[in-house]
Design a protein around this motif. Structure first.
Motif, PDB file in Angstrom:
ATOM      1  N   ASP A 104       0.807  -1.212   0.000  1.00 22.79           N
ATOM      2  CA  ASP A 104       0.000   0.000   0.000  1.00 22.79           C
ATOM      3  C   ASP A 104       0.841   1.263   0.000  1.00 22.79           C
ATOM      4  OD1 ASP A 104      -2.779  -0.932  -0.057  1.00 22.79           O
ATOM      5  OD2 ASP A 104      -2.269  -1.910   1.814  1.00 22.79           O
ATOM      6  N   ARG A 135       1.693   1.366  -3.608  1.00 23.57           N
ATOM      7  CA  ARG A 135       0.481   1.570  -4.393  1.00 23.57           C
ATOM      8  C   ARG A 135      -0.006   3.017  -4.317  1.00 23.57           C
ATOM      9  NH1 ARG A 135      -4.385  -2.669  -3.779  1.00 23.57           N
ATOM     10  NH2 ARG A 135      -4.448  -1.855  -1.655  1.00 23.57           N
ATOM     11  N   GLY A 155      -4.769   3.470 -11.695  1.00 22.78           N
ATOM     12  CA  GLY A 155      -4.811   2.400 -10.714  1.00 22.78           C
ATOM     13  C   GLY A 155      -4.218   1.110 -11.239  1.00 22.78           C
ATOM     14  N   GLY A 198      -0.999  -0.868  -9.697  1.00 18.54           N
ATOM     15  CA  GLY A 198      -1.153  -2.252  -9.253  1.00 18.54           C
ATOM     16  C   GLY A 198      -0.063  -3.151  -9.785  1.00 18.54           C
ATOM     17  N   GLN A 249      -3.837  -7.669  -9.007  1.00 14.59           N
ATOM     18  CA  GLN A 249      -3.427  -6.372  -8.468  1.00 14.59           C
ATOM     19  C   GLN A 249      -3.737  -5.233  -9.436  1.00 14.59           C
ATOM     20  OE1 GLN A 249      -2.185  -5.201  -5.467  1.00 14.59           O
ATOM     21  NE2 GLN A 249      -2.895  -7.218  -4.844  1.00 14.59           N
ATOM     22  N   THR A 275      -6.406  -2.725  -8.001  1.00 11.73           N
ATOM     23  CA  THR A 275      -5.996  -1.350  -7.751  1.00 11.73           C
ATOM     24  C   THR A 275      -6.719  -0.391  -8.683  1.00 11.73           C
ATOM     25  OG1 THR A 275      -3.800  -2.172  -7.119  1.00 11.73           O
ATOM     26  CG2 THR A 275      -4.004   0.188  -7.485  1.00 11.73           C
TER      27      THR A 275
END
Length: 296
Positions: free
Chosen positions: A82, A85, A113, A117, A175, A179
């Motif tokens: 995170d 990210r 996003g 990810g 991911q 994300t």
């Protein structure tokens, strides 16, 4: 949530890492239950869909410590995942946003996003997910891993460094999708609320995060199921994992563990973004030059 371009990169990294640790530790029993359900079971043996029932059964049979098997790995991974990210999303979205309004279209939110990810999967998510899943799988069968460290050493000894990246394709797809939908949905909701003068507070942050978690789970569950099969204690290739899901449950098997994951993501999305907002609000005055001001 997401800060302006002039926000120090340390705010995104530190606030994101802290939020990931809090979210991971708080919701781990749901992650444990979801992973247990996705791993191969005895043929013909039904698996419960209620996450609370799975948690209760494991607690009764194996004790409280069993519910947190692999938790330290997830928390460590969440700090890195995170942190990276949020940092990469903030960086990428600032390149995509409209210079006049400071907002992104829904598609650009999703694209930012998705890219963040992929970055997170490569840098930290795949290895930590591999170890976490192997620990959970091992705990129900052979019990040969004595600790997270022992598990890592065993994987490296048996499969080499590449063993830590088993399930990379499924994890990266998950991911990238997760994300994209989580960050994209959250920021789209935030932009909508700003345009309509809806107050931003803990309640709206939590609600936005929860909605983002639901959307993310329903759209990316097949990738999560394949990833789990790939990263079991014995491991499997992406093709083998795909075939095993079809053989065991058919197409519907790709959504195995959806209820479990929803039980986690509804809360995790709210916890993650609310904690991030709170941590960023504390860090910004400390790290942002006073004459630059803060985003509301």
């Amino acid at each position: 949530m997401m800060q302006e371009a002039n926000t120090p990169w340390t705010v995104s990294l530190l606030a994101g890492g802290f939020a990931g640790a809090v979210e991971g530790a708080a919701t781990y029993p749901f992650e444990f239950a979801k992973t247990r359900v996705q791993l191969r079971q005895e043929v013909g043996k039904p698996t419960p869909k209620n996450p609370f029932k799975v948690v209760a059964q494991v607690y009764q049979r194996e004790g409280l410590s069993a519910l947190y098997k692999g938790c330290s790995t997830l928390v460590i991974g969440s700090i890195g995942k995170d942190g990276v990210r949020f940092l990469s999303f903030d960086t990428i979205k600032n390149q995509f946003k409209d210079p006049e309004t400071g907002t992104l279209t829904p598609m650009r939110n999703l694209a930012a996003g998705m890219l963040s990810g992929v970055v997170a999967s490569i840098t930290c998510v795949t290895p930590t997910e591999r170890i976490k899943t192997a620990l959970i799988d091992d705990a129900r069968n052979e019990k040969r891993y004595m600790s997270m460290t022992h598990c890592i050493k065993t994987v490296l000894k048996e499969d080499g460094f590449i063993g830590l990246y088993r399930g990379f394709a499924g994890t990266t797809l998950k991911q990238a999708g997760a994300t994209a939908f989580r960050m994209g949905t959250y920021n789209t909701l935030k932009d909508y609320e700003k345009k309509h003068d809806i107050a931003q507070n803990t309640a709206t942050n939590f609600a936005n995060g929860s909605v983002a978690g639901i959307v993310t789970t329903l759209t990316t569950q097949p990738f999560d199921t394949i990833k789990t099969r790939c990263q079991s204690a014995r491991g499997a290739s992406t093709v083998e994992a795909f075939q095993s899901v079809i053989a065991d449950y058919g197409i519907k098997g790709f959504w195995k563990g959806t209820t479990m994951r929803l039980g986690r993501t509804v809360f995790s999305g709210g916890i993650l973004f609310t904690t991030y907002e709170w941590a960023a609000a504390i860090l910004n005055p400390l790290l942002l030059p006073k004459d630059q001001g803060l985003r509301e």
